[in-house]
Motif scaffolding. Structure first.
Motif, short mmCIF file in Angstrom:
data_model
loop_
_atom_site.label_atom_id
_atom_site.label_comp_id
_atom_site.label_asym_id
_atom_site.label_seq_id
_atom_site.Cartn_x
_atom_site.Cartn_y
_atom_site.Cartn_z
N UNK A 80 0.81 -1.22 0.00
CA UNK A 80 0.00 0.00 0.00
C UNK A 80 0.85 1.29 0.00
N UNK A 81 1.79 1.43 0.93
CA UNK A 81 2.60 2.66 0.87
C UNK A 81 3.48 2.73 -0.38
N UNK A 82 3.88 1.57 -0.89
CA UNK A 82 4.72 1.58 -2.10
C UNK A 82 3.95 2.14 -3.29
N UNK A 83 2.66 1.80 -3.36
CA UNK A 83 1.80 2.31 -4.43
C UNK A 83 1.68 3.83 -4.32
N UNK A 84 1.53 4.31 -3.09
CA UNK A 84 1.36 5.76 -2.88
C UNK A 84 2.63 6.51 -3.25
N UNK B 143 -4.58 -10.15 3.48
CA UNK B 143 -5.72 -9.87 2.62
C UNK B 143 -5.23 -9.50 1.22
N UNK B 144 -5.76 -10.19 0.24
CA UNK B 144 -5.46 -9.81 -1.13
C UNK B 144 -6.08 -8.44 -1.38
N UNK B 145 -5.45 -7.66 -2.26
CA UNK B 145 -5.97 -6.32 -2.51
C UNK B 145 -5.51 -5.76 -3.84
N UNK B 146 -6.27 -4.79 -4.31
CA UNK B 146 -5.92 -4.08 -5.55
C UNK B 146 -5.89 -2.60 -5.19
N UNK B 147 -4.75 -1.96 -5.44
CA UNK B 147 -4.50 -0.63 -4.87
C UNK B 147 -4.14 0.39 -5.96
N UNK B 148 -4.36 1.66 -5.60
CA UNK B 148 -4.07 2.76 -6.52
C UNK B 148 -3.69 3.97 -5.69
N UNK B 149 -3.08 4.99 -6.30
CA UNK B 149 -2.85 6.23 -5.55
C UNK B 149 -4.16 6.75 -4.95
N UNK C 115 -12.89 6.33 -2.16
CA UNK C 115 -12.88 6.79 -0.77
C UNK C 115 -11.57 7.48 -0.39
N UNK C 116 -10.73 7.74 -1.36
CA UNK C 116 -9.42 8.37 -1.12
C UNK C 116 -8.59 7.58 -0.09
N UNK C 117 -8.74 6.28 -0.16
CA UNK C 117 -8.00 5.43 0.76
C UNK C 117 -6.96 4.56 0.06
N UNK C 118 -6.89 4.70 -1.27
CA UNK C 118 -5.89 3.93 -2.01
C UNK C 118 -6.31 2.49 -2.29
N UNK C 119 -7.56 2.16 -1.97
CA UNK C 119 -8.00 0.76 -2.13
C UNK C 119 -9.07 0.67 -3.22
N UNK C 120 -8.80 -0.10 -4.25
CA UNK C 120 -9.80 -0.34 -5.29
C UNK C 120 -10.65 -1.55 -4.91
N UNK D 117 -7.16 13.57 5.87
CA UNK D 117 -7.33 12.20 5.38
C UNK D 117 -6.28 11.34 6.08
N UNK D 118 -6.71 10.48 7.01
CA UNK D 118 -5.71 9.68 7.74
C UNK D 118 -4.84 8.83 6.82
N UNK D 119 -5.41 8.37 5.72
CA UNK D 119 -4.63 7.53 4.80
C UNK D 119 -3.44 8.32 4.24
N UNK D 120 -3.70 9.59 3.97
CA UNK D 120 -2.61 10.40 3.43
C UNK D 120 -1.49 10.52 4.49
N UNK D 121 -1.89 10.74 5.74
CA UNK D 121 -0.88 10.89 6.77
C UNK D 121 -0.10 9.58 6.95
#
Lengths: 346, 288
Positions: free
Chosen positions: A254-258, A281-287, A293-298, B190-194
């Motif tokens: 997740x942080x690597x994607x960001x 947990x398997x996951x599909x992620x994006x910036x 939801x602006x959480x990086x999770x597709x 946005x906590x995710x951003x932090x």
């Protein structure tokens, strides 16, 4: 493999290879029905990540059946790329006599003697593993006409070293490329595994793909290298030998994607086997900005220890547009980086 | 595996001596006082706050991270010099290390800068921001330094730098085991951003970090962030990576940082022993 290559062991290997002959596996898979994945025609690609529960098999047909059902379900949900976890042929260890799911890995190794490492067992089984794995996934990819990142397997590199190697199959069943794990876990070092030094990116109709393995996602350098070599999606097959914890899992892809502005797909092996608990947990992620939801999770699996298949759409046009404005190469201070790196790594 | 020696400066041969860094304080809520903005008022409130912390904890405070002196305009050299003088005196008088940040102007140039002042009142480290992702027009630095002190080897990260993994890595490779970070996250929070900033830099470098999250306005951009004290997940309750986190109405957050425990975490899971130098050589010599 000199340590466990007695006459009996050579005979056992020949028997296992016979039992795993491609014709037998293909004949079984021929009895199944197949739908076809839609060929990718635009910059939107539907991808699936398998969360697979590890179980031992006594027979390669059982293995082929398990994998068939995963791919069939993923393609039925529209997937054009199906991703599998790390150690995705560990099931086949069950073909060895005396190995059962309740066996304890450390006890089994102690019984074999201190000079035998886990890597030796996988090295020994390597011809069987490779034969079954490559036959199954080549056949499934070509019959479903789908790209499959089949996860990784522990095999010999041909020079008596055991490596963790990922495979990408095209819809014609041909291996597009392979990738060795680049960073080991302490446990894997203890097991006697070796790691690779090269990272490759494969341009395909379902995207420019890199597929380093599990622990590689702990290191930002893996994703930087992938993206600078052109990757738009980085796939991480994983098998995390630890109790589940949301925060510890958040340390990986997740942080690597960001930080590297790329799509990411994690496929997790789960379950309990040989005294080892695998979770994730398997996951599909994006910036963040490319997710609702602006959480990086597709998409993300609901559980961390059960079989699941998750799917999501990757929109490469959106990613490219986002990168034009926000890609790390727009602002990375290269002079600073080169002043200190790589020479500080000692 | 051997523990990283720089993380365990108190191990001599087979004799292990634990020196626990006593109490580390991050002030966060004082930032609302900054919003009111009379400078002298700010200083007075700070003195009161330090007195309050001392009374609360009954312990020696080793390091105090002040909120950013972010104001509507960049600080000029004269005001800055005056403030630094006062802060040096505060550090010396209270026998503590002090970290602070300001946007400042010097002629035509503008900077986003951090200072680390030691417990004798001397400026030990000055660090300018090294990236300007949002093009706010600051001059950026091509240098990252680490201050080796009795309370830890300290590196400073500012603004956009918190999201650049190379920064944490360079500091860590230079021996840092304690990051002090000033983050300016866009509003709404946005906590995710932090979490994609200092939290993950801490996890991939196995260090402690004090993050001062600014809430207010910087050059017309509204920011909203939390102040957090971070550590590797393995060191924290629930394995969250958060040692202490800003809560409503609290004037500051505090934590004891134990380097011995940090060394244990690294010994058990030595991320830095598994660098793939061949891969990184290609990355930083050819790809960039």
């Amino acid at each position: 493999m000199g340590k466990i290559q007695s006459f009996q062991e050579q005979m056992l290997l020949r028997y296992l290879l016979f039992k795993s002959r491609p014709g037998r596996i293909k004949s079984f898979l021929d009895s199944k029905s197949y739908c076809h994945a839609e060929p990718p025609q635009s910059n939107q690609v539907r991808v699936a990540a398998v969360q697979g529960k590890l179980s031992l098999v006594k027979n390669p047909i059982e293995y082929a059946d398990i994998m068939y059902h995963y791919v069939e379900e993923a393609v039925r949900q529209g997937a054009q790329l199906v991703v599998f976890p790390e150690d995705n042929a560990a099931h086949l260890v069950g073909m060895l006599p005396g190995i059962s799911e309740n066996a304890d890995m450390s006890q089994t190794m102690a019984d074999l003697g201190s000079e035998v490492k886990v890597a030796d067992i996988f090295n020994y089984l390597s011809p069987v593993t490779r034969q079954v794995f490559e036959t199954v996934f080549s056949y499934l990819a070509s019959n479903f006409k789908v790209h499959i990142m089949a996860g990784s397997i522990l095999v010999s590199n041909g020079y008596n070293k055991t490596i963790n190697q990922g495979y990408l199959f095209g819809p014609d069943g041909v291996i597009i490329g392979t990738q060795q794990k680049l960073h080991l876990l302490p446990l894997e070092l203890e097991w006697g595994l070796s790691c690779g030094e090269e990272l490759s990116v494969f341009p395909t109709p379902v995207g420019k793909l890199a597929f380093p393995i599990c622990m590689d996602a702990t290191y930002f350098e893996t994703f930087r290298s992938s993206v600078l070599k052109g990757a738009e999606t980085v796939i991480i097959p994983a098998a995390n030998p630890d109790e589940y914890n949301f925060w510890k899992e958040l340390r990986g892809i997740w942080p690597r994607v960001q930080e590297s502005t790329v799509f990411g797909i994690r496929s997790s092996m789960v379950g309990q086997l040989l005294g080892i608990t695998l979770t994730g947990r398997s996951g599909i992620y994006a910036p963040l900005e490319l997710t609702q939801k602006k959480d990086g999770i597709l998409a993300e699996a609901k559980t961390y220890n059960e079989d699941e298949i998750i799917v999501a759409e990757l929109d490469y046009n959106l990613l490219r547009e986002y990168r034009r404005n926000e890609g790390f190469m727009n602002y990375l201070n290269i002079d600073l980086c080169k002043r200190y790196l790589p020479h500080l790594y000692k | 595996m051997q523990p990283a020696q720089d993380f365990c400066p108190t191990v001599y041969g087979n004799i292990s001596v634990i020196i626990k860094i006593r109490v580390i304080k991050v002030i966060n809520r004082i930032k609302t006082i900054i919003a009111l903005n009379p400078n002298i008022h700010y200083e007075m409130e700070l003195e009161k706050l330090i007195d309050g912390i001392k009374k609360d904890s009954n312990e020696q405070v080793d390091l105090l991270v002040l909120p950013s002196m972010a104001v509507a305009d960049y600080l000029g050299q004269k005001i800055l010099a005056e403030r630094l003088g006062r802060y040096s005196l505060i550090a010396k008088t209270n026998n503590l290390y002090l970290a602070l940040h300001a946007y400042l102007k010097d002629g035509n140039k503008r900077y986003s800068r951090c200072w680390l002042i030691d417990n004798c009142g001397e400026i030990l480290l000055i660090q300018d921001q090294t990236h300007d992702k949002n093009n706010i027009g600051i001059s950026i630095s091509n240098e990252l330094k680490v201050a080796k002190t009795p309370i830890g080897s300290i590196g400073l990260l500012i603004g956009d730098d918190v999201f650049i993994p190379e920064i944490g890595r360079i500091l860590r490779l230079q021996g840092a085991n304690l990051f002090i970070a000033y983050s300016f996250l866009p509003k709404p929070y946005n906590p995710w951003r932090q979490w994609s900033g200092i939290w993950q830099q801490v996890q991939q470098n196995q260090v402690f970090a004090l993050e001062s999250g600014f809430t207010g306005s910087i050059n017309g951009h509204a920011t909203e962030g939390k102040s957090i004290i971070h550590g590797p997940c393995e060191l924290t309750e629930g394995e969250t990576g958060f040692i202490s986190e800003e809560q409503d109405a609290a004037p500051y957050i505090a934590a004891s940082l134990d380097y011995h425990k940090l060394a244990e975490v690294i010994k058990n899971y030595p991320i830095h022993n598994f660098y793939n130098k061949h891969l990184y050589k290609e990355l930083f010599s050819e790809l960039l």
